[in-house]
Design an enzyme around this catalytic site. Structure first.
Site, mmCIF file in Angstrom:
data_model
loop_
_atom_site.group_PDB
_atom_site.id
_atom_site.type_symbol
_atom_site.label_atom_id
_atom_site.label_comp_id
_atom_site.label_asym_id
_atom_site.label_seq_id
_atom_site.Cartn_x
_atom_site.Cartn_y
_atom_site.Cartn_z
ATOM 1 C CE LYS B 77 -3.926 1.640 2.870
ATOM 2 N NZ LYS B 77 -4.701 1.346 4.107
ATOM 3 C CB SER B 152 -8.047 3.217 3.221
ATOM 4 O OG SER B 152 -7.198 2.557 4.141
ATOM 5 C CB SER B 176 -8.181 0.321 6.049
ATOM 6 O OG SER B 176 -8.905 1.516 6.060
#
Lengths: 96, 475
Positions: B77, B152, B176
């Site tokens: 990420k 996310s 997330s």
């Protein structure tokens, strides 16, 4: 009932070092007010005899040996500076 | 046929010289390019990935030992500090940020021979549940391009579902990792708070942020966790790892396992088709020998309100470091320092970051602190006590990961509160610091549904073992 006025949000923006346009100010006042109204849910909860939770690990006074370790070089650490002079961080004037 | 073998097999192939690490990197980069239209990837770390792969191949050729993830490509990420590409957290304010050091999690994976090939999209600063808050682009759901992948860590989830690499890393502050895993049909593991070092990961809410793997199987997740877990002097909140290796999972059989089904997660707001899939999963789990009962944690209905006080408060504090002076977006127009701060932040931060900073500033401000922040910390204790009571009776708790399947692009993006409510089944776990996993449970109308399993603090090994057994009966 509204929790936050336009002036309250203007003050929050100032405290947060943010500048808002008129349009943003109106939008955020409405949105933040709705979110604050939602979290009001907690006001009615009985929390007598409870201690607040600030962290969940239960760790206390985490220490380590004080020793020199290799880290990124000065050049590495300064390479993201937006503005510099003689390897110093250069900022705008502070006093008028 | 699957693009990638299970991670342990990939490693065996690399170590035996059957497959080169360079060819694995090539394959991953080719997949990334071929599936670029899903917009899951912000940048590739091509040059560095090939250098590392060549090193690993040379080690194999020289008969030297390689690690437990030798040659395995992965995607981080974009809120992990990684060499070889910018670290942006999908925010304009960090655009162009070139990390001076790497996060501990990345360092530990590299020490085992894993190779980071790309950075995945996210909601800017991990603020969001759909990747629609990314300052750069929205990722599309691998199962339906008109829908969000979740967030996310939506880019990481989509990348694993699209098989761009064998695994990805995500971060989970309020769901997330788990919610995008549910929406995209992959395994998402949220470890106990403190089990994986947060050093070198862009901070969101420091009391709930955790790092975890996103994979296709529980076994892969356990191996990746095992390579990252444990104390780190660079993060004072890290805890000791368990005595047993997370990668050596226990029992295969569910006989005697006690599972509590969370009553509060089956009420109003739960999509009926999601409920059907979860009910079917529960039947299979019962059939496999587990004892399943309903359990109530009444304070769960307060968790989201509690979360949206504590987390914005911590965000407002963590995001105060972005002042445009040492790194990040900077505007040269201001004529004094104070205006330079304000202008850099006003232009650099997106809408959601600003909203959360201001909410946090409000709940921490004089006159409101006791009513909001302090109250939320007390309610947090109440919630934790209910989890503790439940774990006195049950090995794991079970519920849906999210109330719906992946929603349409734009469906909730005009109302922030509506978007926050999509996290209603994941945030409590973060407030309590306990571990949880989202496993693919089946499909509803062609879209993945995730089942969430939650265990007591530091029971990661037990949770992964039970999850692997449940995964076996759900397939």
């Amino acid at each position: 009932m509204a929790h936050l006025s336009r002036d309250d949000v203007l003050k929050l923006a100032r405290l947060s070092k943010l500048e808002l346009t008129e349009e943003q100010l109106e939008k955020y006042t409405k949105e933040i007010d709705a979110i604050v109204a939602y979290v009001e849910l907690l006001q009615a909860v009985d929390v007598s005899d409870l201690e607040p939770t600030n962290q969940v690990t239960g760790l206390v006074n985490v220490t380590r040996t004080d020793e020199v370790k290799e880290y990124a070089s000065q050049i590495e650490l300064l390479k993201n500076l937006p503005d510099s002079e003689n390897d110093q961080i250069k900022v705008k004037r502070m006093i008028g | 046929m699957s693009t990638w073998k299970p991670i342990t097999q990939i490693v065996q192939d690399v170590q035996s010289g059957t497959v080169s690490a360079v060819s694995l990197v090539e394959k991953s980069l080719a997949e990334i390019e071929a599936k670029a239209d899903y917009r899951s990837i912000i940048a590739v770390t091509k040059e560095r990935a090939f250098e590392r792969a060549a090193q690993i191949d040379a080690q194999v050729a020289a008969g030297q030992s390689t690690g437990r993830l030798a040659g395995v490509p992965f995607i981080a990420k974009d809120n992990f500090l990684v060499f070889g590409a910018d670290t942006t957290a999908a925010s304009n304010i960090l655009k162009g940020f070139d990390a001076p050091y790497q996060s501990t999690a990345i360092e530990r994976l590299e020490a085992e021979g894993a190779i980071c090939v790309a950075k995945a999209n996210l909601d800017a600063f991990a603020h969001g549940s759909s990747t629609e808050n990314s300052d750069f682009m929205t990722t599309l759901n691998p199962h339906d391009k008109t829908r969000v992948p979740g967030g996310s860590s939506g880019g990481s989830a989509a990348a694993v579902a699209l098989e761009l690499a064998p695994f990805a890393l995500g971060t989970d502050t309020g769901g997330s990792i788990r919610q995008p895993a549910s929406f995209s049909g992959v395994v998402g593991y949220k470890p106990t708070y403190g089990l994986v070092s947060r050093s070198g990961v862009v901070a969101m809410a420091s009391s709930t942020d955790v790092i975890g793997p996103m994979t296709r199987t529980v076994e892969d997740a356990a191996l990746v966790l095992d390579c990252m877990a444990g104390k780190d002097i660079l993060d004072g909140t890290t805890i000791e790892r368990a005595a047993e290796a997370y990668s050596q999972l226990g029992q295969q059989d569910l006989t005697g396992v006690k599972i509590g089904v969370i009553k509060e997660y089956f009420g109003e707001g739960l999509d009926s088709e999601v409920k059907t899939v979860i009910d079917q999963a529960i039947e299979k789990i019962k059939h496999a020998g587990a004892t399943v009962e309903e359990v109530s944690l009444p304070s769960l209905k307060l968790a989201l309100a509690c979360y949206y006080i504590i987390v914005p408060a911590e965000i407002s504090s963590n995001l105060s470091r972005y002042d445009g002076q040492r790194y990040g977006y900077f505007t040269d127009d201001a004529d004094d320092l104070d205006h330079s701060y304000t202008q850099s932040r006003s232009i650099g931060f997106g809408d959601e970051a600003k909203r959360r900073i201001m909410i946090g500033t409000y709940v921490l401000s004089s006159g409101y602190y006791d009513a909001y922040y302090q109250k939320a910390q007390l309610v947090r204790t109440k919630l934790i006590n209910e989890f503790k009571d439940a774990f006195n009776k049950y090995d794991v708790l079970l519920g849906p990961t999210a109330p719906t399947t992946a929603f349409k692009l734009g469906e909730h993006s005009s109302d922030p509160l509506e978007m926050y409510l999509t996290d209603i089944m994941t945030v409590a776990v973060n407030l309590a610091g306990v571990p949880a996993i989202s496993l693919p449970a089946g499909l509803s109308d062609g879209l993945p549904v995730g089942v969430q399993l939650i265990a007591n603090q530091s029971n990661d090994h037990q949770l992964l073992s039970i999850a692997r057994s449940i995964e076996g009966v759900l397939v």
